[in-house]
Motif scaffolding. Structure first.
Motif, PDB file in Angstrom:
ATOM      1  N   LEU A  82     -48.918 -17.727  22.327  1.00 22.82           N
ATOM      2  CA  LEU A  82     -49.371 -16.464  21.759  1.00 22.82           C
ATOM      3  C   LEU A  82     -48.843 -16.372  20.330  1.00 22.82           C
ATOM      4  N   LEU A  83     -49.651 -15.785  19.449  1.00 24.76           N
ATOM      5  CA  LEU A  83     -49.211 -15.537  18.080  1.00 24.76           C
ATOM      6  C   LEU A  83     -49.421 -14.065  17.781  1.00 24.76           C
ATOM      7  N   LEU A  84     -48.274 -13.370  17.560  1.00 27.32           N
ATOM      8  CA  LEU A  84     -48.306 -11.918  17.342  1.00 27.32           C
ATOM      9  C   LEU A  84     -47.830 -11.592  15.928  1.00 27.32           C
ATOM     10  N   SER A  85     -48.402 -10.523  15.373  1.00 31.28           N
ATOM     11  CA  SER A  85     -47.896 -10.020  14.096  1.00 31.28           C
ATOM     12  C   SER A  85     -46.813  -8.994  14.373  1.00 31.28           C
ATOM     13  N   LYS A  86     -46.181  -8.535  13.290  1.00 24.70           N
ATOM     14  CA  LYS A  86     -45.083  -7.593  13.451  1.00 24.70           C
ATOM     15  C   LYS A  86     -45.569  -6.244  13.965  1.00 24.70           C
ATOM     16  N   ASN A  87     -46.854  -5.922  13.667  1.00 22.61           N
ATOM     17  CA  ASN A  87     -47.389  -4.640  14.129  1.00 22.61           C
ATOM     18  C   ASN A  87     -48.061  -4.736  15.501  1.00 22.61           C
ATOM     19  N   GLY A  88     -47.950  -5.925  16.158  1.00 23.01           N
ATOM     20  CA  GLY A  88     -48.446  -6.086  17.525  1.00 23.01           C
ATOM     21  C   GLY A  88     -49.821  -6.678  17.627  1.00 23.01           C
ATOM     22  N   LYS A  89     -50.455  -7.078  16.494  1.00 20.17           N
ATOM     23  CA  LYS A  89     -51.774  -7.683  16.535  1.00 20.17           C
ATOM     24  C   LYS A  89     -51.686  -9.082  17.109  1.00 20.17           C
ATOM     25  N   LEU A  90     -52.613  -9.418  18.052  1.00 18.04           N
ATOM     26  CA  LEU A  90     -52.641 -10.738  18.677  1.00 18.04           C
ATOM     27  C   LEU A  90     -53.571 -11.631  17.878  1.00 18.04           C
ATOM     28  N   TYR A  91     -53.023 -12.657  17.199  1.00 14.58           N
ATOM     29  CA  TYR A  91     -53.822 -13.575  16.391  1.00 14.58           C
ATOM     30  C   TYR A  91     -54.379 -14.730  17.221  1.00 14.58           C
ATOM     31  N   TYR A  92     -53.600 -15.160  18.211  1.00 14.67           N
ATOM     32  CA  TYR A  92     -54.033 -16.331  18.956  1.00 14.67           C
ATOM     33  C   TYR A  92     -53.518 -16.232  20.396  1.00 14.67           C
ATOM     34  N   GLY A  93     -54.312 -16.794  21.347  1.00 16.73           N
ATOM     35  CA  GLY A  93     -53.912 -16.858  22.741  1.00 16.73           C
ATOM     36  C   GLY A  93     -54.303 -15.623  23.509  1.00 16.73           C
ATOM     37  N   GLY A  94     -54.043 -15.666  24.784  1.00 17.30           N
ATOM     38  CA  GLY A  94     -54.350 -14.546  25.638  1.00 17.30           C
ATOM     39  C   GLY A  94     -53.455 -14.531  26.854  1.00 17.30           C
ATOM     40  N   ALA A  95     -53.180 -13.332  27.338  1.00 17.99           N
ATOM     41  CA  ALA A  95     -52.313 -13.165  28.510  1.00 17.99           C
ATOM     42  C   ALA A  95     -52.528 -11.758  29.035  1.00 17.99           C
ATOM     43  N   PRO A  96     -52.129 -11.469  30.241  1.00 18.98           N
ATOM     44  CA  PRO A  96     -52.223 -10.089  30.749  1.00 18.98           C
ATOM     45  C   PRO A  96     -51.522  -9.123  29.800  1.00 18.98           C
ATOM     46  N   GLN A  97     -52.154  -7.963  29.596  1.00 19.38           N
ATOM     47  CA  GLN A  97     -51.641  -7.022  28.615  1.00 19.38           C
ATOM     48  C   GLN A  97     -50.211  -6.601  28.924  1.00 19.38           C
TER      49      GLN A  97
END
Length: 454
Positions: A82-97
């Protein structure tokens, strides 16, 4: 356990070892392997971060070179990214919320550059690590994670292989135990059967003597015992035949003389002569019975050294010479000094008395006694000029024959007494010239103490 057969004990011991090994694998090793697998999982997570280096522009790689990014992603195998930004945006990957939210909370609270985490989602464990990446003034969080199924698969495969190894080793071990049990118990069973036959006086019983181990030494010891028992049995049978005659003769003489006297007949001419014959035969009978009782005492009573006392051998020899010298006209010579020893006085007197009595019986003109000693040993030599010994006769044996074919116990008693005092006794023919020999008996007694030296 000690009341069961040796084969059963060997099998039980091997089974105990196998059971212990299995418990160690299932309990101790499982925990250790679980920790090891955890370390390997986190190591895999860390290795998957190679293509997400903190110095690389992840966003650029995603936008400008997706093929290279996907190729490197495949190198991470079953690790999810998973690739996350500091504000919580998901740039890459997926998983249960729910899982993403937990990872994001851990990421923004993370102080170090990299941290390892474990969480649970619907009773399933998740292992993940978070890498903080600074790129072009922005902060990103790269999360690598695997589900517990990955870890469980590794453990299951490892334990499956270990289990097969344990099963194969256990089977081989039980075969070895069976072979070892037969190898050890079979000769012992043969020895057991042989001992039973020996107890039944079957002297020609074979034993497994072709072994060099402890069982072979045991078999040779039993065989030596068998040979000795066979000799003892033959000697005792001969003793019963001969000593019964020796005891029967004086009893018959006493009974016949007593019957004659009661009928008013005096076989030796008068009452005094006939009674003296009865007394002589009774004395002979008493001596034989006393000798048998003394042998029994020496063989079956424990040696109690607490009753030992200091014995003056010189004084004892002179007293015995004074007592015996009046019974037969012989020339007596006593020279030297033997000194003191520790021992049982009555037994030492009996030993010397028996030898001197034998010397007087066979001596023709003289008996020479030489006394000597060192700091550790006292020595007594008793020599007579009687007929030489038959070297083939074991005179110190319990059932040896005398010159007249009678069984005697005197010298056997001497040998037993000397052995009980840790000493030595020997008998030999001593050449003195002119074609004559003398018979010499040599005693050697340890002092059992250090005498004072002036």
């Amino acid at each position: 356990m000690k009341n069961r057969s040796l084969g059963f004990q060997i099998w039980a011991m091997f089974l105990l070892v196998i059971a212990t090994l299995s418990i160690v694998i299932l309990v101790v090793m499982r925990s250790s392997i679980g920790n090891f697998i955890d370390e390997q999982v986190y190591s895999t997570l860390e290795n998957s971060e190679v293509f997400f280096s903190k110095d690389a522009s992840v966003i650029d790689m995603l936008q400008d070179n997706p093929i290279e990014f996907d190729r490197r992603k495949q190198e991470s195998r079953s690790v999810n990214i998973l690739l996350l930004s500091k504000n919580g945006k998901l740039y890459y990957g997926g998983a249960p919320q729910q899982l993403i939210d937990q990872m994001y909370r851990d990421a923004i609270n993370q102080k170090a550059e990299t941290e390892k985490y474990t969480t649970q989602l619907d009773k399933e464990d998740v292992y993940y690590s978070i890498l903080k990446i600074e790129s072009e003034g922005e902060t990103y969080y790269r999360v690598s994670y695997v589900w517990d199924a990955y870890r469980q698969e590794l453990i299951t495969q490892l334990f499956s292989k270990i289990g097969w190894v344990v099963v194969i080793v256990s089977i081989l071990t039980l075969f070895i135990a069976f072979w070892l049990a037969r190898r050890l118990t079979q000769p012992l069973i043969e020895i057991e059967g042989a001992v039973g036959k020996i107890a039944a006086q079957q002297w020609n019983t074979p034993l497994p003597l072709d072994r060099g181990d402890e069982i072979g030494r045991l078999a040779r010891s039993v065989n030596a015992m068998r040979v000795d028992l066979e000799k003892q049995d033959k000697a005792q049978k001969a003793l019963l035949q001969n000593i019964s005659h020796d005891l029967k003769t004086p009893i018959m003489v006493i009974r016949s003389y007593a019957q004659s006297i009661s009928d008013g007949i005096y076989p030796d001419g008068d009452l005094t002569g006939s009674v003296s014959v009865i007394e002589e035969e009774a004395e002979r009978l008493e001596k034989k019975v006393a000798a048998l009782l003394y042998v029994t005492k020496l063989d079956y009573f424990e040696l109690d050294r607490s009753t030992w006392d200091t014995i003056d051998l010189d004084r004892m020899v002179h007293l015995l010479q004074s007592r015996f010298s009046s019974t037969k006209p012989l020339t007596w010579t006593i020279t030297g000094e033997a000194g003191l020893v520790l021992g049982e006085g009555e037994q030492l007197r009996v030993a010397l008395e028996n030898v001197i009595d034998n010397a007087m019986r066979y001596a023709e003109t003289s008996i020479d006694i030489r006394l000597s000693g060192t700091e550790e040993m006292a020595q007594i030599e008793i020599e007579n000029d009687g007929p030489p010994l038959d070297s083939s006769s074991p005179l110190f044996h319990q059932f040896s024959r005398g010159k007249e074919g009678k069984f005697g116990l005197g010298l056997y008693i001497v040998k037993r007494i000397v052995e009980r005092h840790d000493g030595e006794v020997s008998i030999e023919n001593q050449a003195v010239g002119n074609g004559k020999d003398k018979v010499r008996v040599i005693f050697k007694f340890p002092r059992h103490f250090k005498p004072e030296i002036d």
